[in-house]
Motif scaffolding. Structure first.
Motif, mmCIF file in Angstrom:
data_model
loop_
_atom_site.group_PDB
_atom_site.id
_atom_site.type_symbol
_atom_site.label_atom_id
_atom_site.label_comp_id
_atom_site.label_asym_id
_atom_site.label_seq_id
_atom_site.Cartn_x
_atom_site.Cartn_y
_atom_site.Cartn_z
ATOM 1 N N TYR A 44 0.938 -1.336 0.037
ATOM 2 C CA TYR A 44 0.015 -0.094 0.100
ATOM 3 C C TYR A 44 0.857 1.330 0.168
ATOM 4 O O TYR A 44 0.224 2.262 -0.385
ATOM 5 C CB TYR A 44 -1.029 -0.060 1.072
ATOM 6 N N ALA A 45 2.049 1.120 0.434
ATOM 7 C CA ALA A 45 3.157 2.302 0.334
ATOM 8 C C ALA A 45 3.513 2.502 -1.068
ATOM 9 O O ALA A 45 4.274 3.310 -1.333
ATOM 10 C CB ALA A 45 4.136 2.137 1.230
ATOM 11 N N GLY A 46 3.284 1.355 -2.031
ATOM 12 C CA GLY A 46 3.517 1.605 -3.494
ATOM 13 C C GLY A 46 5.016 0.952 -3.668
ATOM 14 O O GLY A 46 5.480 1.619 -4.651
ATOM 15 N N VAL A 47 5.576 0.163 -2.971
ATOM 16 C CA VAL A 47 6.910 -0.488 -2.958
ATOM 17 C C VAL A 47 6.876 -1.600 -4.015
ATOM 18 O O VAL A 47 6.050 -2.284 -3.887
ATOM 19 C CB VAL A 47 7.478 -0.633 -1.561
ATOM 20 N N GLY A 48 7.591 -1.316 -5.072
ATOM 21 C CA GLY A 48 7.619 -2.525 -6.023
ATOM 22 C C GLY A 48 8.065 -3.559 -5.470
ATOM 23 O O GLY A 48 8.526 -4.011 -4.592
ATOM 24 N N GLY A 49 7.615 -4.622 -6.518
ATOM 25 C CA GLY A 49 7.875 -6.127 -5.963
ATOM 26 C C GLY A 49 9.033 -6.695 -5.346
ATOM 27 O O GLY A 49 9.239 -7.230 -4.260
ATOM 28 N N ARG A 50 10.353 -6.284 -6.138
ATOM 29 C CA ARG A 50 11.310 -6.881 -5.876
ATOM 30 C C ARG A 50 11.896 -6.150 -4.607
ATOM 31 O O ARG A 50 12.346 -6.946 -3.701
ATOM 32 C CB ARG A 50 12.365 -6.768 -6.863
ATOM 33 N N GLU A 51 11.976 -4.912 -4.453
ATOM 34 C CA GLU A 51 12.234 -4.016 -3.243
ATOM 35 C C GLU A 51 11.162 -4.717 -1.976
ATOM 36 O O GLU A 51 11.996 -4.583 -0.928
ATOM 37 C CB GLU A 51 12.122 -2.481 -3.665
ATOM 38 N N ARG A 52 10.125 -4.567 -2.320
ATOM 39 C CA ARG A 52 9.178 -4.942 -1.169
ATOM 40 C C ARG A 52 9.611 -6.069 -0.616
ATOM 41 O O ARG A 52 9.736 -6.320 0.798
ATOM 42 C CB ARG A 52 7.810 -5.240 -2.046
ATOM 43 N N ARG A 53 9.960 -7.184 -1.422
ATOM 44 C CA ARG A 53 10.114 -8.633 -0.736
ATOM 45 C C ARG A 53 11.705 -8.324 -0.204
ATOM 46 O O ARG A 53 11.981 -8.900 1.107
ATOM 47 C CB ARG A 53 10.602 -9.538 -2.058
ATOM 48 N N ARG A 54 12.350 -7.471 -0.733
ATOM 49 C CA ARG A 54 13.816 -7.361 -0.065
ATOM 50 C C ARG A 54 13.715 -6.704 1.401
ATOM 51 O O ARG A 54 14.328 -7.290 2.187
ATOM 52 C CB ARG A 54 14.681 -6.500 -0.846
ATOM 53 N N ARG A 55 12.861 -5.766 1.378
ATOM 54 C CA ARG A 55 12.699 -5.089 2.932
ATOM 55 C C ARG A 55 11.840 -6.100 3.740
ATOM 56 O O ARG A 55 12.215 -6.134 4.870
ATOM 57 C CB ARG A 55 12.012 -3.830 2.434
ATOM 58 N N ALA A 56 11.102 -6.713 3.131
ATOM 59 C CA ALA A 56 10.304 -7.501 4.357
ATOM 60 C C ALA A 56 11.246 -8.584 4.745
ATOM 61 O O ALA A 56 11.156 -9.119 5.863
ATOM 62 C CB ALA A 56 9.000 -8.256 3.370
ATOM 63 N N GLN A 57 11.932 -9.216 3.781
ATOM 64 C CA GLN A 57 13.027 -10.256 4.305
ATOM 65 C C GLN A 57 13.883 -9.433 5.372
ATOM 66 O O GLN A 57 14.339 -10.144 6.367
ATOM 67 C CB GLN A 57 13.799 -10.802 3.158
ATOM 68 N N ALA A 58 14.388 -8.168 5.149
ATOM 69 C CA ALA A 58 15.269 -7.606 5.972
ATOM 70 C C ALA A 58 14.561 -7.374 7.338
ATOM 71 O O ALA A 58 15.270 -7.805 8.354
ATOM 72 C CB ALA A 58 15.752 -6.193 5.382
ATOM 73 N N ALA A 59 13.299 -7.055 7.350
ATOM 74 C CA ALA A 59 12.564 -6.908 8.628
ATOM 75 C C ALA A 59 12.560 -8.355 9.267
ATOM 76 O O ALA A 59 12.527 -8.379 10.789
ATOM 77 C CB ALA A 59 11.218 -6.223 8.302
ATOM 78 N N LEU A 60 12.258 -9.184 8.587
ATOM 79 C CA LEU A 60 11.936 -10.633 9.308
ATOM 80 C C LEU A 60 13.230 -10.963 9.846
ATOM 81 O O LEU A 60 13.532 -11.613 11.016
ATOM 82 C CB LEU A 60 11.448 -11.544 8.411
#
Ligand SMILES: Nc1ncnc2c1ncn2[C@@H]1O[C@H](COP(=O)(O)OP(=O)(O)OP(=O)(O)O)[C@@H](O)[C@H]1O
Ligand SMILES: [Mg+2]
Lengths: 242, 410
Positions: free
Chosen positions: A110-126
């Protein structure tokens, strides 16, 4: 920068009114790390929901970074939540039948972060909450503490200016609890993140710079912490000082 | 947030809740499938009945004894008879009649070897064949002179031939009608049942033979020979009304009816028979339509149930999505895509199911079911509306709640 003045929250329960907040004045500066304490039912979760723009006050004013929140439309509030706020719920509120990774990616979508970057940031947060090996597990395949950490990762994923957490260590043992607090302290120290969390545990509370105490929907105490504990400090300290 | 993202969100949500999606779709499939199938069967039945009646020839008039009463339980007035003399009057005086054949019909026992069946036996004249627009499969029809000489020859309907002889050729063989031996000289081409009469299950014999050898006293009254009907084919479709009028007029005069008296005979045109059958098939279509409506309703309730059962969970989901920053239109777009995907896939699968059932019914030889576009559109539209409403409404309502209230929804 958070500024509450005369904030009340009144729930209508049939004929009777429940006064969850009875006129709260509170100022929390950017980059502060604050704990909210108080007995059960004193209005901590209610206050945190208002701070997180998930709810609006019945009366009173709330200004966030100089903008009056109570005048905003629904979609403007959503935007504020998306851009500025990370919220950890007392009941986690993870999407059922959806993997940890996808749960964490949700705010990024919903913040408009694109697919690849989204995944990367989610993985970093986890990774930050120590769950890189549970990314593809669904909530019902995770322990309570692990679910809580997914909820925290989700709140952090968007790198919000303000992190709000309702008893973030409630379901964790003292070791993982300390790790989470250490993470909060690190974010606070390194990127100047505003952190506000509710806790019943005085020891956990003393890892902040300031403790706000609620009682019956009013601020009953607001004190700086003389010597904030560094995460990993021994619990015995608590007995000596309190 | 673009359309593509809404699609991905919706598809991910569907994938995460496969059972719920499958159950919702099942409701749509059953509703759409049964409507398409039932309406195809209804249409097929209507079409086959009308085409068979039309096949008899639209120029045909039938004169029957008695009055055909309207309304339920309509039947011919038993007291009134038609006589061979009535036929003779018409044969002499009626204009624009191309073919005309009197007939006496009765149900008799037909036997060959050990095979024995009850069958309608029609004693008539050679004009019967062209009047009813029948054709011979093989052999020949009996002649005028064979009738005059009371020859014991018979022409069999296609089904009757098979019933009595199986795969063997019946030509030249003997059958017995109520014990009286006859020789088979011809077999009719198959045509299928046509409303009141079935041209495939019949034995045709010469008129005089029937009177003399088969029907006995039952075929005459006070020495006058009775007929059970007179077939008249008009020379052209335009002539039908005139011929009908003339027939009525001639028969009233021949039978000495006063102008005020009601006719004790009935002249039916093929158009009227079609009308009557039309009323029957309309009833059939309404009946099937009602069943189809019920299945749509059941399917709709199924969809509704699944959707409503998950309202709590979905309300919380909406609350959570809003809490992490989703604007209302993102929520609505997601749910719109979800329900559209379910309705469309379910609708298409339902149509496929309906077409399959219709094909099965056709293949089983029951009825040539006809799938129509309106039935597909109707069923599809209905379930799409139901699906959209029950899918979107809870989401729309939840999206108006504050996130904290939606999350707390029970
Ligand atoms: N939706 C609601 N409707 C009615 N009353 C409510 C609602 N939410 C909270 N309350 C009431 O408001 C008061 C404050 O509730 P709140 O959840 O803020 O307490 P809390 O301090 O977070 O308690 P705890 O430590 O147990 O989580 C309680 O008395 C509660 O019953
Ligand atoms: Mg609480």
């Amino acid at each position: 920068m958070i500024e509450l003045s005369g904030v009340t929250k009144i729930y209508q329960m049939g004929g009777t009114e429940v006064r969850a907040l009875g006129g709260v004045d509170l100022f929390i500066d950017k980059g502060e790390m604050t704990a909210i304490m108080g007995p059960s039912g004193s209005g901590k979760s209610t206050l945190l929901a208002i701070l997180g723009c998930l709810d609006v006050p019945t009366s009173g004013a709330y200004s966030l970074d100089g903008i009056n929140v109570e005048k905003m439309t629904d979609d403007q509030l959503a935007r504020v939540r998306s851009e500025k706020i990370g919220f950890v719920f007392q009941q986690f509120n993870l999407l059922a039948r959806t993997t940890a990774l996808e749960n964490v990616m949700l705010p990024l979508i919903y913040a408009g972060v694109g697919g690849r970057e989204r995944r990367r940031r989610a993985q970093a947060a986890l990774d930050m909450v120590g769950l890189s090996d549970r990314m593809h597990h669904r909530p019902n395949e995770l322990s309570g503490g692990q679910q809580q950490r997914v909820a925290i990762a989700r709140a952090l994923a968007n790198e919000p200016a303000i992190l709000l957490a309702d008893e973030p260590t409630g379901a964790l043992d003292s070791k993982t609890g300390t790790e989470i607090i250490e993470l909060f302290q690190q974010l606070h120290r390194d990127i100047g993140q505003t952190v506000i969390y509710v806790t019943h545990d005085p020891f956990i509370a003393r890892h902040t710079q300031r403790i706000v105490r609620l009682a019956d929907g009013l601020v009953a105490g607001d004190d700086p912490v003389a010597h904030p504990l560094a995460a990993g400090a021994k619990r015995e300290d608590e007995i000596v000082t309190s | 947030m673009n359309i593509g993202e809404s699609f991905r969100i919706a598809l991910r949500a569907l994938a995460a809740n496969k059972l719920r999606a499958a159950l919702t779709m099942l409701g749509i499939i059953i509703g759409v499938g049964s409507v398409v199938a039932l309406m195809a069967i209804g249409n097929g039945a209507t079409a086959s009945i009308t085409s068979q009646v039309q096949g008899i020839g639209s120029n045909l008039l039938t004169v029957m004894p008695g009055r055909l009463q309207r309304g339920p339980g309509a039947e011919a007035d038993a007291a009134a008879y038609l006589y061979y003399s009535d036929y003779e009057v018409l044969a002499r005086q009626l204009d624009n009649a191309e073919h005309m054949a009197p007939m006496f019909q009765s149900r008799l026992q037909a036997t060959h070897d050990r095979e024995s069946i009850g069958v309608g036996v029609v004693a008539t004249l050679p004009a019967y064949l062209p009047a009813r627009a029948l054709e011979l499969e093989h052999g020949r029809f009996f002649s005028e002179s064979e009738s005059g000489s009371q020859a014991r020859v018979a022409v069999l309907g296609a089904q009757t031939a098979t019933d009595l002889f199986g795969p063997r050729d019946p030509l030249g063989r003997a059958i017995k009608l109520d014990g009286v031996p006859f020789k088979v000289v011809g077999v009719l081409a198959a045509r299928g049942s046509a409303g009141f009469t079935n041209d495939d299950e019949v034995v045709l014999v010469p008129l005089e033979t029937g009177y003399a050898k088969l029907f006995g006293a039952a075929a005459s009254l006070n020495g006058r020979r009775r007929v059970t009907g007179i077939l008249i084919s008009a020379s052209s479709p335009e002539a039908v009304d005139g011929v009908m009028e003339d027939t009525r007029h001639l028969l009233r005069r021949a039978r000495g009816l006063k102008p005020s008296a009601e006719a004790d005979f009935t002249v039916l045109s093929q158009a009227q028979i079609l009308d009557t059958l039309g009323a029957i098939t309309t009833t059939l279509t309404i009946f099937l339509g009602a069943i189809a409506g019920i299945s749509l309703l059941v399917g709709g309730i199924g969809i509704m149930n699944i959707m409503l059962v998950s309202v709590t969970e979905r309300t919380k989901e909406v609350g959570l999505r809003k809490a992490v920053g989703a604007p209302r239109r993102a929520i609505l777009a997601q749910f719109l895509v979800e329900t559209l995907a379910l309705s469309l896939t379910g609708g298409l699968l339902g149509i496929a199911l309906g077409v399959l059932i219709a094909a099965g019914v056709t293949a089983a030889g029951l009825i040539a079911a006809r799938v129509t576009l309106d039935s597909m559109a109707l069923a599809f539209g209905f379930s799409a509306v139901v699906g959209l409403f029950f899918g979107l409404y809870p989401a729309w309502r939840a999206s108006r709640l504050r996130p904290i209230d939606a999350l707390r929804y029970e």
